[in-house]
Design a protein around this motif. Sequence first.
Motif, PDB file in Angstrom:
ATOM      1  N   SER A 143       1.186  78.383   4.340  1.00  0.00           N
ATOM      2  CA  SER A 143       0.282  77.683   5.278  1.00  0.00           C
ATOM      3  C   SER A 143       0.988  77.519   6.622  1.00  0.00           C
ATOM      4  O   SER A 143       2.211  77.732   6.714  1.00  0.00           O
ATOM      5  N   GLY A 144       0.245  77.084   7.612  1.00  0.00           N
ATOM      6  CA  GLY A 144       0.837  76.824   8.929  1.00  0.00           C
ATOM      7  C   GLY A 144       1.855  75.698   8.860  1.00  0.00           C
ATOM      8  O   GLY A 144       2.894  75.738   9.521  1.00  0.00           O
ATOM      9  N   HIS A 145       1.558  74.691   8.050  1.00  0.00           N
ATOM     10  CA  HIS A 145       2.500  73.578   7.908  1.00  0.00           C
ATOM     11  C   HIS A 145       3.791  74.019   7.239  1.00  0.00           C
ATOM     12  O   HIS A 145       4.877  73.566   7.605  1.00  0.00           O
ATOM     13  N   GLN A 181       6.008  75.676   9.780  1.00  0.00           N
ATOM     14  CA  GLN A 181       6.760  74.768  10.662  1.00  0.00           C
ATOM     15  C   GLN A 181       8.013  74.257   9.955  1.00  0.00           C
ATOM     16  O   GLN A 181       9.094  74.194  10.537  1.00  0.00           O
ATOM     17  N   TYR A 221      -1.937  69.485  17.100  1.00  0.00           N
ATOM     18  CA  TYR A 221      -2.759  69.229  15.915  1.00  0.00           C
ATOM     19  C   TYR A 221      -2.250  67.937  15.246  1.00  0.00           C
ATOM     20  O   TYR A 221      -1.032  67.765  15.062  1.00  0.00           O
ATOM     21  N   GLU A 233       2.414  73.649  21.539  1.00  0.00           N
ATOM     22  CA  GLU A 233       1.279  74.523  21.204  1.00  0.00           C
ATOM     23  C   GLU A 233       0.836  75.171  22.511  1.00  0.00           C
ATOM     24  O   GLU A 233       0.662  74.461  23.507  1.00  0.00           O
ATOM     25  N   ASN A 274      -4.572  71.770  20.022  1.00  0.00           N
ATOM     26  CA  ASN A 274      -5.660  71.326  19.162  1.00  0.00           C
ATOM     27  C   ASN A 274      -5.715  69.804  19.246  1.00  0.00           C
ATOM     28  O   ASN A 274      -4.696  69.160  18.971  1.00  0.00           O
ATOM     29  N   ASP A 303       3.746  77.171  18.792  1.00  0.00           N
ATOM     30  CA  ASP A 303       2.650  77.355  17.834  1.00  0.00           C
ATOM     31  C   ASP A 303       1.535  78.083  18.593  1.00  0.00           C
ATOM     32  O   ASP A 303       0.888  77.493  19.466  1.00  0.00           O
ATOM     33  N   SER A 308      -0.540  79.174  12.147  1.00  0.00           N
ATOM     34  CA  SER A 308      -1.359  78.973  10.960  1.00  0.00           C
ATOM     35  C   SER A 308      -2.231  80.220  10.894  1.00  0.00           C
ATOM     36  O   SER A 308      -3.122  80.410  11.737  1.00  0.00           O
ATOM     37  N   THR A 357      -4.318  80.718   8.724  1.00  0.00           N
ATOM     38  CA  THR A 357      -5.568  80.198   8.175  1.00  0.00           C
ATOM     39  C   THR A 357      -6.726  80.292   9.185  1.00  0.00           C
ATOM     40  O   THR A 357      -7.890  80.328   8.798  1.00  0.00           O
ATOM     41  N   LYS A 358      -6.372  80.291  10.487  1.00  0.00           N
ATOM     42  CA  LYS A 358      -7.398  80.185  11.545  1.00  0.00           C
ATOM     43  C   LYS A 358      -7.875  81.584  11.971  1.00  0.00           C
ATOM     44  O   LYS A 358      -8.253  82.367  11.146  1.00  0.00           O
ATOM     45  N   MET A 376      -5.610  80.460   3.154  1.00  0.00           N
ATOM     46  CA  MET A 376      -4.539  79.734   3.834  1.00  0.00           C
ATOM     47  C   MET A 376      -3.351  80.673   4.034  1.00  0.00           C
ATOM     48  O   MET A 376      -3.098  81.546   3.202  1.00  0.00           O
TER      49      MET A 376
HETATM   50  C1  LIG Z   1      -2.624  74.398  15.875  1.00  0.00           C
HETATM   51  C2  LIG Z   1      -2.373  74.246  14.404  1.00  0.00           C
HETATM   52  N1  LIG Z   1      -1.138  74.452  13.924  1.00  0.00           N
HETATM   53  C3  LIG Z   1      -0.855  74.322  12.609  1.00  0.00           C
HETATM   54  C4  LIG Z   1      -1.817  73.941  11.711  1.00  0.00           C
HETATM   55  C5  LIG Z   1      -1.478  73.808  10.252  1.00  0.00           C
HETATM   56  O1  LIG Z   1      -1.928  74.948   9.589  1.00  0.00           O
HETATM   57  P1  LIG Z   1      -2.350  74.978   8.037  1.00  0.00           P
HETATM   58  O2  LIG Z   1      -3.587  74.153   7.897  1.00  0.00           O
HETATM   59  O3  LIG Z   1      -2.542  76.430   7.757  1.00  0.00           O
HETATM   60  O4  LIG Z   1      -1.199  74.384   7.292  1.00  0.00           O
HETATM   61  C6  LIG Z   1      -3.132  73.722  12.160  1.00  0.00           C
HETATM   62  C7  LIG Z   1      -4.204  73.312  11.234  1.00  0.00           C
HETATM   63  O5  LIG Z   1      -5.282  72.962  11.613  1.00  0.00           O
HETATM   64  C8  LIG Z   1      -3.401  73.872  13.545  1.00  0.00           C
HETATM   65  O6  LIG Z   1      -4.626  73.674  14.043  1.00  0.00           O
END
Ligand SMILES: Cc1ncc(COP(=O)(O)O)c(C=O)c1O
Length: 426
Positions: free
Chosen positions: A87-89, A92, A113, A156, A160, A185, A207, A209-210, A219
């Motif tokens: 995942s994006g988290h 990180q 975010y 970022e 977000n 990011d 991420s 996921t987006k 994800m």
């Molecule tokens: C800009 C940004 N970075 C990181 C994340 C985290 O990504 P993930 O939900 O895939 O863990 C998000 C999630 O909304 C995001 O919008």
Amino acid sequence: MKKKKNFGFATKTIHSGASPEAITGARNVPIYQTTSFVFDNTEHAKRLFSLQDFGFIYSRLTNPTVSVLEERVASIEKSRASVACSSGHAAQQLAFIPLLNNGDHFISSNKLYGGSINQFSKTFKRFGWNCDFVEPDNLSNFENSIRDNTKFIFIETLSNPDGSIVDIEKVAKIAKKNHIPLIVDNTLATPYLHNPVDWGANIVTHSLTKFMCGHGTSMGGIVVDCGNFNYLKDNKFPALSKPNKSYNDIKFSETFGDFGYAMKVKADSLRDLGCSLSPQNAFNILNGLETLHLRMREHVNNAKLVAKFLSSHPQIYEVSYAGLKSSKYYKLAKKYMPEGPGSIFTIKLKKGFKACIKLVESVKLFSHVANVGDTRSLIIHPASTTHSQLSKEEKIKAGAGPDTIRLSIGIETVEDIIEDLDHSLK
Ligand SMILES: Cc1ncc(COP(=O)(O)O)c(C=O)c1O
């Protein structure tokens, strides 16, 4: 020597990292749904385990489907190597581990975010990683927050929820002057609209996921090593410059040169945290990437028209889209994202919180979900959801006040998107 051909963006999103499978000729990337890979002999196994050979051992670390994705994203980010994860988290966390020890410090823009603000200020704090959040419009805030134990700056590109833009080139200069990496990011911009490495970034996270996956199915996250930071220069980054006990005392930056950081992320951080990307999700994201350029064009074109329409709507007093001439980020948008600053932005309603709730509950085409970057148009009230765990003050600083709605403009017929919002606002 023949010069390596520099393929265009669309060609890379379709071909980088992949070729027809050698035995069957399968044209698309196969999903290698296996946990492990048979070694040729014990010497081969030993060489793989000690990083003397590259190859596949076990899917927590390496998997051929995931490897194609890693090569493809590195290619479209014009970078050296990348490491995919769940995942994006997770990205990180993986990105920070090689750089931070207990008690170290980093600086982050406060326009992030909400989940990232939480991750940095609460969970990471318990690791002994201390973050100062700064207002990014005033660049001296970054400079003034640097301490002896500061190990990187995090921003970022497009933030977000409100799509505001940080002056990345200037922040990169501050990071360079202080010999610390700039981590960006790039999730909301994607490599189609913006490559942070062009402006001095050293590490990029996404991420997946987006928009990169783009269809709201899977994800994923990724850490990209731009290959342009010298971790050997001083003693600031011992995990990269000092001998590593697990791997015969190799020094990652010395042994692997400009992809030493990526190797460290994979061979140590991913190995120990285990937040691997599944081959099925890697496949879904690869499929999404093949049309990233087409989708991003549509997302941006639709967002421009929707933002323009909303900016003169009687129920709305502010539209944050950086592509509007009235935005204070318009100049930065033109410089850093000439095709347009993405498709995520916020609107502020004159009638405040109650009107926001009514709007979210009235829309028909928009989906009320905690995601962005889907083909579908999405809507949410960040203050009560994605940014709900922040303090009142943090919410305002992050652009997620009580009267604010976040929109992620999809690629449906734009007249339908506008009609849904107009009807619901009325
Ligand atoms: C800009 C940004 N970075 C990181 C994340 C985290 O990504 P993930 O939900 O895939 O863990 C998000 C999630 O909304 C995001 O919008």
